[in-house]
Scaffold this motif. Sequence first.
Motif, mmCIF file in Angstrom:
data_model
loop_
_atom_site.group_PDB
_atom_site.id
_atom_site.type_symbol
_atom_site.label_atom_id
_atom_site.label_comp_id
_atom_site.label_asym_id
_atom_site.label_seq_id
_atom_site.Cartn_x
_atom_site.Cartn_y
_atom_site.Cartn_z
ATOM 1 N N GLY A 1 5.338 3.829 7.209
ATOM 2 C CA GLY A 1 5.131 3.520 5.795
ATOM 3 C C GLY A 1 5.365 2.057 5.492
ATOM 4 N N LEU A 2 6.340 1.767 4.653
ATOM 5 C CA LEU A 2 6.605 0.389 4.243
ATOM 6 C C LEU A 2 6.983 -0.517 5.416
ATOM 7 N N ASP A 3 7.662 0.015 6.427
ATOM 8 C CA ASP A 3 8.026 -0.805 7.578
ATOM 9 C C ASP A 3 6.794 -1.418 8.234
ATOM 10 N N GLY B 1 0.835 -1.185 0.000
ATOM 11 C CA GLY B 1 0.000 0.000 0.000
ATOM 12 C C GLY B 1 0.873 1.239 0.000
ATOM 13 N N ALA B 2 1.584 1.464 1.106
ATOM 14 C CA ALA B 2 2.517 2.588 1.166
ATOM 15 C C ALA B 2 3.597 2.420 0.108
ATOM 16 N N GLN B 3 4.035 3.536 -0.439
ATOM 17 C CA GLN B 3 5.051 3.505 -1.492
ATOM 18 C C GLN B 3 6.367 4.136 -1.036
ATOM 19 N N LEU B 4 6.477 4.384 0.258
ATOM 20 C CA LEU B 4 7.708 4.968 0.798
ATOM 21 C C LEU B 4 7.765 4.732 2.296
ATOM 22 N N ASN B 5 8.935 4.936 2.866
ATOM 23 C CA ASN B 5 9.109 4.938 4.308
ATOM 24 C C ASN B 5 9.254 6.382 4.759
ATOM 25 N N VAL B 6 8.262 6.873 5.473
ATOM 26 C CA VAL B 6 8.347 8.243 5.975
ATOM 27 C C VAL B 6 9.218 8.264 7.221
ATOM 28 N N SER B 7 9.724 9.428 7.562
ATOM 29 C CA SER B 7 10.594 9.570 8.733
ATOM 30 C C SER B 7 9.816 9.286 10.014
ATOM 31 N N ASN B 8 10.499 8.653 10.958
ATOM 32 C CA ASN B 8 9.913 8.407 12.272
ATOM 33 C C ASN B 8 10.007 9.688 13.086
ATOM 34 N N ARG B 9 8.872 10.157 13.600
ATOM 35 C CA ARG B 9 8.846 11.445 14.304
ATOM 36 C C ARG B 9 9.700 11.444 15.570
#
Length: 357
Positions: free
Chosen positions: A99-101, A11-19
């Motif tokens: 995201g992907l994780d 579903g997700a197409q990227l790994n966003v940064s962990n806040r």
Amino acid sequence: MNPKSTIKGRGAQLNVSNRFFELSHDIRDDFLEYCQKEGETSDKNKTLYLEVFPKTIVNKVESPDIGMAYSMNPYQGCEHGCVYCYARNSHEFWGYSAGLDFERRIMVKKDAPKLLEALIKKKSWKAHPIVLSGNTDCYQPAEKQFEITRQCLQFFLKYKHPVAIITKNALILRDLDILKALATDNLIGVNLSITSLNEDTRRLLEPRTASIKKRLETVKTLSENGIPVNVMLAPIIPSINSHEILPLAKAASDNGALGIAHTIVRLNGAIGEIFTDWIKKTMPDRADKVLHQIESCHGGNLNDSRYGTRMHGEGKIAEQINMLIRLARKKYFKNKTMPKLNCDLHESFKDGQLKLF
């Protein structure tokens, strides 16, 4: 949509940064170009199962607008990959990306059945429906291998304790024997999520979930075996599945569901970035329209954490959606209702068998 531009089966197409992290990791275009020239893959796209060891397994739910008091999650992260999933944000607490994780790093709680049994055997514990699962799907692909959910259901049955299930996977039918036994004493209720009748939409929104056909067949099989089923039309996303409310409700009712529930999509925390990236890659022709309509349901924001309004939204579009839900209930679920689960038996079965004296 260009299939080559998306990550297959996710579903997700990227790994966003962990806040919670000061540093972030980015995949640069020059690295991707190098991999392409060398015939190498930049991302193996594999799912990893990671065993974790929680001290407790049942969580008390404090949110006032969620219809559950206790929940438990045999798994954290979910390979189903639903791009809109509110549970994605919780993966950041484990040190991963939402995201992907979230789809590829699955935490497995093998001790969950033992922890559950210890809790419900306590003298201080008073029976109240426990929901499998309040966060990630207890019948996601990992369950086929680990069978943690099935083991938990066996303890619910042994101790005559009420349990509710939320899932969108037909794998639940594997445990039909236990579910039928629980239903004999009114100890089980199933909430099965169906967000679209269109397979193309389903594949984009929820890439590793059961097909719509299988989900409707699951509703029918459960209902025919005396197991009460409520269908979750959740989330409703304007201009993606909002036009399907009445057909979805009819299909649910025709297959034996006793009710429907819904939420309007909200994109809290990292989900806003994940969903925005996803829709611009998969539905570029309507991306801006969908995003603006979601914002119109939540006071001009993708993000909405306000109790009382966050689930069903506000504004004209939300009002139309909520009106269609009311109409669907009146039209297809008249004189139907989900039974209240039985909390009266457990006290007599706290040691696993009926107390005679």
